[in-house]
Scaffold this active site. Structure first.
Site, PDB file in Angstrom:
ATOM      1  N   ASP A  78     -38.235  34.506 -21.471  1.00  0.00           N
ATOM      2  CA  ASP A  78     -38.785  35.010 -20.222  1.00  0.00           C
ATOM      3  C   ASP A  78     -38.901  33.806 -19.288  1.00  0.00           C
ATOM      4  OD1 ASP A  78     -40.112  36.771 -18.389  1.00  0.00           O
ATOM      5  OD2 ASP A  78     -42.012  35.879 -19.039  1.00  0.00           O
ATOM      6  N   ARG A  79     -38.973  34.048 -18.010  1.00  0.00           N
ATOM      7  CA  ARG A  79     -39.012  32.912 -17.073  1.00  0.00           C
ATOM      8  C   ARG A  79     -40.449  32.566 -16.671  1.00  0.00           C
ATOM      9  NH1 ARG A  79     -36.910  33.300 -10.975  1.00  0.00           N
ATOM     10  NH2 ARG A  79     -39.169  33.577 -10.720  1.00  0.00           N
ATOM     11  N   ASP A  80     -41.049  33.412 -15.834  1.00  0.00           N
ATOM     12  CA  ASP A  80     -42.380  33.105 -15.301  1.00  0.00           C
ATOM     13  C   ASP A  80     -43.426  33.147 -16.406  1.00  0.00           C
ATOM     14  OD1 ASP A  80     -41.172  33.016 -12.786  1.00  0.00           O
ATOM     15  OD2 ASP A  80     -41.550  35.137 -12.422  1.00  0.00           O
ATOM     16  N   VAL A  87     -47.066  32.396 -10.850  1.00  0.00           N
ATOM     17  CA  VAL A  87     -47.851  32.317  -9.617  1.00  0.00           C
ATOM     18  C   VAL A  87     -48.508  33.645  -9.279  1.00  0.00           C
ATOM     19  CG1 VAL A  87     -46.409  30.461  -8.716  1.00  0.00           C
ATOM     20  CG2 VAL A  87     -45.842  32.849  -8.148  1.00  0.00           C
ATOM     21  N   LYS A 175     -37.363  45.051 -18.555  1.00  0.00           N
ATOM     22  CA  LYS A 175     -38.327  45.064 -19.656  1.00  0.00           C
ATOM     23  C   LYS A 175     -39.516  45.943 -19.276  1.00  0.00           C
ATOM     24  CE  LYS A 175     -38.471  40.599 -19.283  1.00  0.00           C
ATOM     25  NZ  LYS A 175     -38.817  39.164 -19.417  1.00  0.00           N
TER      26      LYS A 175
END
Length: 289
Positions: A78-80, A87, A175
């Site tokens: 996953d990124r964030d 954020v 997702k």
């Protein structure tokens, strides 16, 4: 490189303690590494993907045991909240708000050095909501992420799978649906490798997508996963640990399909533990053992 295993559990499996976190360092670069690509959200005529087969072990249900022999071939990140600081809603829409989490670049470089595949699997519904242009995501933010990873540790991620549709629109890729993970596993030829893919995420939807794709579930206590980290700390549970069923979840926020679920301090901690597994066997201990 990876951390040296500090302890060996009752099964003779290496256990790596969470690493000390060093501040992340960002520098500029002329260009990202070549050879990696973004996978466009709407590359198919529709986002239902019946052509992608389900892993052969997917029907074993939430009680499926974690791996005992096959090596991990692919890390889906996953990124964030896993690679970069989360954020909050609606996510990173300005590249100036994109900041790597400490040790994320080093972790990805460790996977690169071991020849383990790395890709990014991320929901970016700000595009579908009209809050960000898709070109900003693909031509500005993701190239910046690649530069930061390369500059900090010489790290490289492969394909970036992303879904842009708003939650109000049905989608088999976004997702918790498993579509993007199945695409990634197909691309890496690990569909028929028993738990050859591990999904590292910080949210319920990450773990649901992993379960539905038949991938190992790794929750990190960064981003939205901080709540799990606090709950386990209050119970004096050391990381890494395994939560085998919902009644053992101290947050009671994950549905049955997410278990068994493995919990780590961060992406760096997860990578160190998995790479330290003896013969690629599982290293974590049960929460209430």
């Amino acid at each position: 490189g990876t951390s040296t295993p500090g302890l060996v559990d009752m099964h003779g499996i290496a256990r790596v303690l969470p690493p000390a976190i060093a501040p992340s360092v960002h520098r500029s670069a002329d260009s990202p590494r070549r050879g990696a690509s973004d996978v466009r959200a709407n590359s198919r005529k529709n986002e239902n993907i019946p052509g992608l087969k389900t892993p052969f072990f997917n029907d074993r249900g939430p009680s499926t045991p974690m791996p005992t022999s096959d090596p991990v071939q692919l890390f889906c990140l996953d990124r964030d909240g896993v690679i970069n600081h989360d954020v909050g809603v609606p996510g990173v829409t300005d590249v100036r708000d994109f900041e790597l989490l400490p040790d994320a670049a080093r972790a990805i470089r460790s996977l690169n050095d071991k020849g383990v595949g790395v890709c990014v699997v991320t929901n970016q519904t700000a595009v579908g909501k009209g809050l960000m242009e898709e070109a900003t995501l693909t031509d500005v933010i993701h190239p910046a992420m690649r530069r930061m990873l390369h500059d900090e540790a010489g790290a490289d991620v492969g394909s970036i799978f992303y879904a842009v549709k708003d939650k109000s629109i049905p989608c088999d890729r976004r997702k918790p649906a498993p579509g993007m993970l199945l695409e990634a596993m197909t691309e890496s030829n690990c569909m028929d490798v028993y738990y050859g893919c591990i999904m590292v995420g910080d949210t319920v939807t990450d773990m649901q997508a992993a379960a539905r794709a038949g991938a190992r579930r790794a929750l990190v206590c960064t981003g939205h996963g901080e709540a799990m980290g606090r709950a386990l700390a209050e119970r004096n549970v050391e990381l890494p640990c395994r939560i085998s069923m919902r009644c053992d979840d101290p947050t009671m926020s994950f549905p049955d399909e997410c278990f068994p679920m493995d919990v780590y301090a961060s992406l760096g901690h997860c990578v160190d533990c998995v790479l330290a597994e003896s013969s690629y066997q599982w290293s974590a201990r049960g929460v209430y053992e």
